[in-house]
Design an enzyme around this catalytic site. Structure first.
Site, PDB file in Angstrom:
ATOM      1  N   SER A  56      20.076  48.154  12.174  1.00  0.00           N
ATOM      2  CA  SER A  56      19.907  48.071  10.670  1.00  0.00           C
ATOM      3  C   SER A  56      19.621  46.466  10.496  1.00  0.00           C
ATOM      4  O   SER A  56      19.805  45.704  11.375  1.00  0.00           O
ATOM      5  CB  SER A  56      20.761  48.453   9.800  1.00  0.00           C
ATOM      6  OG  SER A  56      22.095  47.824   9.860  1.00  0.00           O
ATOM      7  N   LYS A  57      19.393  46.274   9.148  1.00  0.00           N
ATOM      8  CA  LYS A  57      19.232  44.850   8.642  1.00  0.00           C
ATOM      9  C   LYS A  57      20.330  44.026   9.135  1.00  0.00           C
ATOM     10  O   LYS A  57      20.285  42.781   9.546  1.00  0.00           O
ATOM     11  CB  LYS A  57      19.144  44.663   7.428  1.00  0.00           C
ATOM     12  CG  LYS A  57      17.817  45.426   6.832  1.00  0.00           C
ATOM     13  CD  LYS A  57      18.247  46.536   5.881  1.00  0.00           C
ATOM     14  CE  LYS A  57      17.378  47.708   5.882  1.00  0.00           C
ATOM     15  NZ  LYS A  57      17.637  48.896   6.817  1.00  0.00           N
ATOM     16  N   ARG A  58      21.659  44.493   8.987  1.00  0.00           N
ATOM     17  CA  ARG A  58      22.606  43.720   9.281  1.00  0.00           C
ATOM     18  C   ARG A  58      22.837  43.208  11.014  1.00  0.00           C
ATOM     19  O   ARG A  58      23.493  42.416  11.560  1.00  0.00           O
ATOM     20  CB  ARG A  58      24.009  44.421   8.973  1.00  0.00           C
ATOM     21  CG  ARG A  58      24.169  45.621   9.424  1.00  0.00           C
ATOM     22  CD  ARG A  58      25.775  46.168   9.349  1.00  0.00           C
ATOM     23  NE  ARG A  58      26.515  45.732  10.275  1.00  0.00           N
ATOM     24  CZ  ARG A  58      26.697  45.694  11.417  1.00  0.00           C
ATOM     25  NH1 ARG A  58      25.969  47.116  11.948  1.00  0.00           N
ATOM     26  NH2 ARG A  58      27.319  45.392  12.480  1.00  0.00           N
TER      27      ARG A  58
END
Length: 506
Positions: free
Chosen positions: A273-275
């Site tokens: 994910s973005k993280r």
RNA sequence: GCCCCCAUAGUCUAGCGGCCCAGGACGCCACCCUUUCAAGGUGGAGAUCGCGGGUUCGAAUCCCGCUGGGGGCACCA
């Protein structure tokens, strides 16, 4: 004559139709686009249709510009689609089974929800959010599965009770009346037969109180209406598939074939994910990756051609792709390998083509226009030295900038001349003297003039060349020295040698 | 807590009962090439095929259990 339409319809019914159904909640990331890629590959391999559908039923999570990022990501990777929203005007469609944007299909979902209510497969639920939260928290505290308690499943009998509640202005959702017992089974093309006990499912929401459908309803209805033959989606959907199968049954529809693709994980082995950093597809473009390299890499995450082939072009992918060789286990995204692969693609690119790719990168990063002729001569010097297009900036930016180079005396002197600027200055003067009037100004002549100088000055060639390299390029890592000077030209080379000399002071 | 999925080196993978005391790739190490940096070449380290039971003449491959990891359990998708 009468047979033709029937045959045409039969073959249309039997043909493969798959879809990529992103929601415009942000830029698509690589895990998401890998799903798109596998759908695309499957469609192209089977000679079927690849459809794009925008699942924008969550107003709260909608992000401005997300559609553009979706279309751009697909286009960048060359994943063309046969049906879907017109990227130049989302209110229009390509294909005749649209609309392909769910917010434009709201009455369709409403109609289907009503149909389920009438048939007794669904019911209206008036529970306020606070009550649901309370119920969920209670269950969690008691270490029980957080499921809806079916409070509204069988509302007080008096006819008109529901209408009364509605006329009082109470918002309601529509929930599916999940069977209390029995089991729901389906076949997954990658994982085989899978079965769920119905009592582990709850009465999930079909329609939200804002009139929008929830994913489960919308995707089932759309997949059916759009004639989707195979649902290829991420593994995270596996556990909601029984709900979808139940919906198909309630509608008395034949479900499509399902295949749940393995997920792509971050270095910590959790869902990418973005993280996990820069995972947005377009971010890879910014960072100097080639779309063909990313496509190759992504195509090999969860699928393989054989036991040794790593570099696979688009045509070979299309020709060879099949669900039989798709793995069931998730894969960690290996950045190093992608970078290596990008280097392979850069080296395989024709020089002219590579110049085309590098030019805009250089122009935007350097903020100057790049002379095509010069670039054309620079490309052969750097193509084996860069793995990312953006590395051309560090490796060859000095060819394209005017004025003083940005480096310090310490870099110029390096290890060999550390603490002895006098010797460095002396060497630079000697080089200037030897080379100023050199004819012709080209690689062989430069080497012929400078190489012997090292011995005359009692220096290692590496030491002398290193000194000149920093003077001319501003860096200790650069393309081969004499080719570099040849391409850079006499005036600019001499100018930079003099500049270096000045920095060493008198 | 419940449900589901998954399990070959740090990572991506080949393997679908004997060809495997496990092959390829990235990364890593060494050497060669070499004016730096790369690229290229050669060689190497790295996997008791998660563990334990079966089945079988024979298992990484089939079955069961365990463990571990992941995902799901929203008026998000």
């Amino acid at each position: 004559m009468t047979l033709t339409p029937i045959l045409a319809r039969m073959s249309a019914d039997m043909s493969v139709r798959v879809r990529y159904a992103p929601s415009p909640t942000g830029e698509p990331h690589v895990g998401n686009i890998r799903t798109a890629l596998f759908n695309w590959l499957f469609a192209r391999h089977e000679g079927g249709a690849f459809i794009v559908r925008l699942e924008d039923t969550d107003q709260a999570r909608y992000e401005e510009g997300a559609e553009r990022a979706i279309f751009e990501s697909l286009a960048w990777l060359g994943l063309d689609y046969d049906e879907g929203p017109d990227p130049s005007d989302i209110s229009r469609d390509i294909g005749d089974r649209g609309p392909y944007v769910q917010s434009r299909r709201r009455d369709t979902y409403r109609r289907h929800a009503d149909q389920l209510i009438e048939a007794g497969h669904a019911y209206r639920c008036y529970c306020p959010a606070e009550r649901l939260d309370q119920v969920r928290k209670d269950l969690q505290r008691r270490k029980l599965p957080p499921k809806y308690d079916r409070h509204c499943r069988d509302l007080p009998d008096p006819p008109g009770a529901e209408q009364r509640l509605e006329s009082e202005g109470l918002p309601c959702v529509v929930r599916f009346r999940t069977p209390l017992s029995g089991q729901t089974a389906f076949h997954d093309l990658i994982r085989g037969d899978i079965m769920f006990q119905n009592d582990t499912l709850d009465d999930f929401v079909l329609m939200k109180s804002d009139g929008f459908p929830v994913y489960h309803l919308a995707s089932v209805v759309d997949d059916r209406l759009m004639g989707i033959s195979h649902v290829l989606r991420g593994d995270e959907w596996l556990s909601s598939t029984p709900r979808h199968v139940l919906l198909y049954q309630a509608f008395d529809w034949e479900p499509p074939a399902f295949a749940h693709l393995p997920m792509i994980l971050g270095p910590d082995r959790s869902k990418l994910s973005k993280r996990h950093g820069d995972t947005a597809v377009l971010e890879f473009r910014e960072r100097g990756f080639l779309p063909e390299a990313l496509l190759n890499f992504l195509g090999l995450l969860g699928w393989s051609l054989d036991d040794r082939t790593e570099i696979i072009d688009r045509e070979t992918f299309v020709r060879s792709f099949g669900l039989e060789r798709v793995l069931a286990n998730p894969a960690v995204f290996n950045f190093d390998k992608l970078t290596w692969m990008n280097g392979v693609y850069i080296r395989e690119l024709a020089e002219e083509a590579l110049a085309d790719r590098i030019s805009p990168v250089l122009e935007s990063r350097l903020g100057t226009s790049v002379d095509r002729g010069l670039l054309r001569r620079v490309v052969p010097l750097i193509r084996e030295r860069i793995k990312l297009l953006t590395e051309a900036v560090e490796m060859a930016g000095f060819f394209f900038v005017e004025g003083e180079l940005d480096y310090g005396e310490e870099t110029l002197l390096g290890k060999k001349f550390a603490g002895d600027p006098g010797a460095a200055a002396h060497a630079l003067e000697a080089v200037l003297g030897r080379v100023s009037a050199l004819q012709p100004w080209e690689h062989g002549a430069l080497e012929g003039a400078i190489r012997p100088l090292a011995e005359e000055l009692d220096l290692k060639t590496g030491a002398l060349f290193g000194l000149i390299r920093v003077a001319v390029t501003g860096s200790t890592a650069a393309p081969p020295l004499f080719e570099t000077m040849a391409v850079l030209g006499r005036e600019r080379s001499l100018e930079r040698l003099r500049s270096a000399l000045r920095r060493l002071g008198p």
